[in-house]
Design a protein around this motif. Structure first.
Motif, PDB file in Angstrom:
ATOM      1  N   GLY A  68       0.776  -1.229   0.000  1.00  0.00           N
ATOM      2  CA  GLY A  68       0.000   0.000   0.000  1.00  0.00           C
ATOM      3  C   GLY A  68       0.804   1.275   0.000  1.00  0.00           C
ATOM      4  O   GLY A  68       0.234   2.362   0.077  1.00  0.00           O
ATOM      5  N   TYR A  69       2.139   1.174  -0.078  1.00  0.00           N
ATOM      6  CA  TYR A  69       2.943   2.397  -0.078  1.00  0.00           C
ATOM      7  C   TYR A  69       2.759   3.141  -1.397  1.00  0.00           C
ATOM      8  O   TYR A  69       2.534   2.534  -2.445  1.00  0.00           O
ATOM      9  CB  TYR A  69       4.419   2.066   0.148  1.00  0.00           C
ATOM     10  N   PRO A  70       2.898   4.454  -1.381  1.00  0.00           N
ATOM     11  CA  PRO A  70       2.588   5.279  -2.558  1.00  0.00           C
ATOM     12  C   PRO A  70       3.699   5.268  -3.596  1.00  0.00           C
ATOM     13  O   PRO A  70       4.626   4.467  -3.547  1.00  0.00           O
ATOM     14  CB  PRO A  70       2.411   6.673  -1.948  1.00  0.00           C
ATOM     15  N   SER A  71       3.617   6.218  -4.511  1.00  0.00           N
ATOM     16  CA  SER A  71       4.553   6.311  -5.634  1.00  0.00           C
ATOM     17  C   SER A  71       5.970   6.604  -5.156  1.00  0.00           C
ATOM     18  O   SER A  71       6.199   6.928  -3.990  1.00  0.00           O
ATOM     19  CB  SER A  71       4.095   7.401  -6.601  1.00  0.00           C
ATOM     20  N   GLY A  72       6.909   6.516  -6.088  1.00  0.00           N
ATOM     21  CA  GLY A  72       8.313   6.722  -5.744  1.00  0.00           C
ATOM     22  C   GLY A  72       8.988   5.456  -5.294  1.00  0.00           C
ATOM     23  O   GLY A  72      10.152   5.468  -4.882  1.00  0.00           O
ATOM     24  N   ASN A  73       8.258   4.346  -5.375  1.00  0.00           N
ATOM     25  CA  ASN A  73       8.749   3.065  -4.883  1.00  0.00           C
ATOM     26  C   ASN A  73       9.407   2.303  -6.028  1.00  0.00           C
ATOM     27  O   ASN A  73       8.758   1.540  -6.734  1.00  0.00           O
ATOM     28  CB  ASN A  73       7.569   2.276  -4.310  1.00  0.00           C
ATOM     29  N   THR A  74      10.693   2.521  -6.243  1.00  0.00           N
ATOM     30  CA  THR A  74      11.403   1.867  -7.335  1.00  0.00           C
ATOM     31  C   THR A  74      12.651   1.171  -6.821  1.00  0.00           C
ATOM     32  O   THR A  74      13.243   1.583  -5.820  1.00  0.00           O
ATOM     33  CB  THR A  74      11.838   2.874  -8.419  1.00  0.00           C
ATOM     34  N   TYR A  75      13.041   0.113  -7.535  1.00  0.00           N
ATOM     35  CA  TYR A  75      14.241  -0.637  -7.158  1.00  0.00           C
ATOM     36  C   TYR A  75      15.459   0.264  -7.165  1.00  0.00           C
ATOM     37  O   TYR A  75      16.234   0.285  -6.208  1.00  0.00           O
ATOM     38  CB  TYR A  75      14.444  -1.802  -8.125  1.00  0.00           C
ATOM     39  N   CYS A  76      15.639   1.014  -8.254  1.00  0.00           N
ATOM     40  CA  CYS A  76      16.896   1.776  -8.388  1.00  0.00           C
ATOM     41  C   CYS A  76      16.995   2.857  -7.314  1.00  0.00           C
ATOM     42  O   CYS A  76      18.081   3.091  -6.768  1.00  0.00           O
ATOM     43  CB  CYS A  76      17.054   2.352  -9.789  1.00  0.00           C
ATOM     44  N   ARG A  77      15.886   3.515  -6.991  1.00  0.00           N
ATOM     45  CA  ARG A  77      15.931   4.536  -5.951  1.00  0.00           C
ATOM     46  C   ARG A  77      16.322   3.921  -4.615  1.00  0.00           C
ATOM     47  O   ARG A  77      17.201   4.435  -3.910  1.00  0.00           O
ATOM     48  CB  ARG A  77      14.577   5.233  -5.837  1.00  0.00           C
ATOM     49  N   HIS A  78      15.683   2.814  -4.261  1.00  0.00           N
ATOM     50  CA  HIS A  78      15.993   2.189  -2.978  1.00  0.00           C
ATOM     51  C   HIS A  78      17.418   1.644  -2.941  1.00  0.00           C
ATOM     52  O   HIS A  78      18.118   1.772  -1.937  1.00  0.00           O
ATOM     53  CB  HIS A  78      14.995   1.069  -2.681  1.00  0.00           C
ATOM     54  N   TRP A  79      17.862   1.026  -4.036  1.00  0.00           N
ATOM     55  CA  TRP A  79      19.208   0.459  -4.039  1.00  0.00           C
ATOM     56  C   TRP A  79      20.263   1.537  -3.808  1.00  0.00           C
ATOM     57  O   TRP A  79      21.130   1.402  -2.942  1.00  0.00           O
ATOM     58  CB  TRP A  79      19.514  -0.279  -5.347  1.00  0.00           C
ATOM     59  N   PHE A  80      20.204   2.618  -4.586  1.00  0.00           N
ATOM     60  CA  PHE A  80      21.237   3.645  -4.479  1.00  0.00           C
ATOM     61  C   PHE A  80      21.184   4.366  -3.134  1.00  0.00           C
ATOM     62  O   PHE A  80      22.212   4.859  -2.658  1.00  0.00           O
ATOM     63  CB  PHE A  80      21.129   4.626  -5.639  1.00  0.00           C
ATOM     64  N   GLN A  81      20.027   4.437  -2.521  1.00  0.00           N
ATOM     65  CA  GLN A  81      19.941   5.057  -1.201  1.00  0.00           C
ATOM     66  C   GLN A  81      20.369   4.089  -0.098  1.00  0.00           C
ATOM     67  O   GLN A  81      21.121   4.458   0.810  1.00  0.00           O
ATOM     68  CB  GLN A  81      18.516   5.557  -0.955  1.00  0.00           C
TER      69      GLN A  81
END
Length: 572
Positions: A68-81
């Motif tokens: 149920g989490y909103p937009s902005g949920n991408t593999y590449c964003r999470h990986w690099f962070q």
């Protein structure tokens, strides 16, 4: 996982094989709308497998819903962070409701959006690659490229997962808990394989990928033989197989000298990340098109406010100190942009001082005070309830002096001397970072680089250093520095180490300079059994994080534990 990772993954696990079977069925039917020279099953298979691999690459960048989490949920964003923020390159300038806050402050929990999403998508991609590997006949020439891509992606996903959710590989610690190893679509039982087992399979997959692939199917968003071999050099380095690492890179370069290394680098470093998809230096990236600009949800928006970004994460004081040893370093001038109140640096200088309680591990804010300069003694001074002198730290690296104030509020405090008119956020001086922006002119669009030649060259440099071959280690470091336009006086030799104790120290600092913000620093520090010194301003604790700390690994997500019941990481 037991045939599902979570609700989103389960959809793919069941639907993907059906989709593939339907494609095969269509190929074998007598479809009267095909031309008389209708496509063969092999051609259909090739097209279908290419589509599935394209789906894998899409999952690296597409927004997905997770619990149920909103937009902005991408593999590449999470990986690099997740790979970058627990290290010492960044300063987060305020508390955030985004789970990047927990990554930055080592307060991760098993129900966080980033922790669960990265795990779920990683295994989803692994499942898709296993579908192809089990289905395609590798003896047929038309299948080799897509099969090679499948082996590459399976290796990359396992590598990313094992580096975040398990402790680093060391030859004497191969039996440490790793992650579930998936080499088949049959998943009736789930267990955590050892770190050694996972790494051994990654090596096998990358060797297989390099044998099957040749050139990529397009831009650097598709892997190639050289991408597989480049990633293998990283894996050999992480496994401390140093001779295997540098010999592989020598073979890839066709030599082990500075010129061989320089020939692989993009000569226009300042524009490299804007053109990452098509640059000769990029071995693999997560290719984004103009229509895939995530705006405020992009990786770059946290580093840069231009174009509507958040601009809340800045380079750390310690990283800035390292860059400013040579202020003309392209990596500093092109990608680190100080923000001045009137758009231009003032000649008037301030001392920027981390303030807090001596001995406390709480976060430190920044206080600034005007300084005066005494040319006769080459010292700065300022007034704060008395006169204080800013001293240069007496260290072995005399050429690379850093400033500090002795016994300030009961302790020696590292400080910086900078223009007084820097913009600040919550007291923290603003420096925007642009490696993840300005593709096609958009400040929030980039094709994040996963693997490039500069890293491969530095992989070999570190391997040489570990093996005691300082000459070749420094030769490769100098290639990187030459491209960054460091002057000849800043080059290294065994006769002039510029105060460093050994070549390994040189290489690790060069990796930090060259690969900053690209997701390497945390792994580089901890796999070398070094502690992470985070004593600089920011929301993180003012402390040194020991490499033995349990929380250098992320927790196994609750969505996995509730299904498979595998063992949680220590400390969670």
């Amino acid at each position: 996982m037991k045939t599902k990772i979570n609700e989103l993954a389960r959809c793919t696990l069941y639907m993907l094989p059906l989709y593939f079977i339907l494609l095969l069925g269509f190929a074998s039917c007598d479809m009267d709308y095909y031309p008389s020279d209708e496509q063969s099953t092999d051609v259909i298979m090739k097209e279908a497998s290419g589509m599935i691999m394209d789906g894998c690459y899409a999952l690296l960048k597409d927004e997905v819903e997770y619990l149920g989490y909103p937009s902005g949920n991408t593999y590449c964003r999470h990986w690099f962070q997740m790979a970058e923020f627990p290290a010492d390159n960044i300063c987060l300038s305020g508390r955030s409701t985004d789970p990047l806050f927990q990554a930055t402050t080592y307060t991760m929990t098993d129900n966080l959006q980033n922790v669960g999403t990265l795990w779920m998508l990683g295994y989803k991609i692994i499942y898709m690659t296993n579908t192809l590997i089990e289905t395609l006949d590798e003896t047929k020439e038309e299948n080799k490229q897509n099969l090679g891509e499948a082996y590459f992606m399976r290796a990359l996903m396992h590598l990313n997962l094992v580096t975040l959710y398990a402790k680093p590989y060391h030859p004497g610690e191969r039996d440490n808990l790793g992650i579930p190893l998936r080499t088949t679509t049959i998943s009736s039982d789930t267990k955590r394989n050892s770190v050694g087992e996972v790494y051994d399979q990654i090596v096998k997959d990358l060797i297989k990928a390099s044998e099957l692939m040749d050139k990529s199917r397009g831009n650097a968003g598709y892997p190639s033989k050289e991408a597989a071999r480049g990633l293998l050099s990283r894996v050999y380095l992480y496994m401390e197989r140093y001779e295997d690492c540098y010999k592989l890179v020598e073979e890839m370069l066709g030599g082990n000298d500075k010129q061989a290394a320089l020939a692989k680098l993009d000569p226009d470093l300042a524009s490299y990340f804007i053109n990452a998809k098509t640059s000769q230096e990029t071995l693999f990236c997560i290719a984004h098109e103009v229509t895939e600009d995530r705006g405020q949800s992009s990786i770059g928006s946290m580093y840069n406010k231009d174009g509507g970004g958040w601009g809340e994460i800045y380079p750390s004081f310690t990283l800035l100190n390292l860059y400013e040893r040579y202020p003309d370093d392209v990596r500093y001038k092109a990608f680190i942009l100080p923000q001045y109140k009137n758009g231009k640096a003032s000649d008037t200088l301030c001392v920027y001082i981390p303030v807090g309680t001596a001995g406390s591990i709480e976060k430190r804010d920044v206080m600034s005070a005007m300084v005066t300069y005494d040319a006769s003694t080459d010292t700065y001074s300022f007034y704060d309830d008395g006169a204080w002198t800013v001293q240069k730290r007496p260290a072995a690296q005399a050429e690379y002096s850093e400033y500090y104030v002795a016994n300030y509020n009961g302790e020696d405090v590292p400080v910086r001397i900078m223009p007084y008119n820097l913009e600040t956020r919550n007291t923290y001086p603003k420096f925007y970072m642009t490696k993840f922006g300005y593709q096609n002119g958009s400040p929030t669009l980039s094709s994040p680089v996963v693997l490039r030649w500069a890293e491969v060259i530095l992989n070999a440099a570190e391997a040489y250093a570990h093996e005691g071959d300082d000459t070749h280690a420094l030769e490769f470091v100098n290639a990187i520095r030459t491209r960054a336009q460091i002057p000849d006086a800043g080059m290294f030799s065994t006769a002039n180490m510029h105060g460093y104790k050994n070549a390994l120290e040189v290489v690790l600092d060069e990796r930090r300079l060259e690969l900053a913000f690209e997701g390497h620093r945390m792994i580089d520090v901890y796999r070398n059994k070094q502690d992470m010194d985070r004593r600089y301003p920011g929301v993180q604790q003012w402390k040194v994080v020991p490499y033995t700390e349990n929380h250098i690994q992320y927790p196994i997500p609750n969505s996995e534990l509730s299904v498979s019941g595998i063992e949680q990481n220590a400390g969670y």
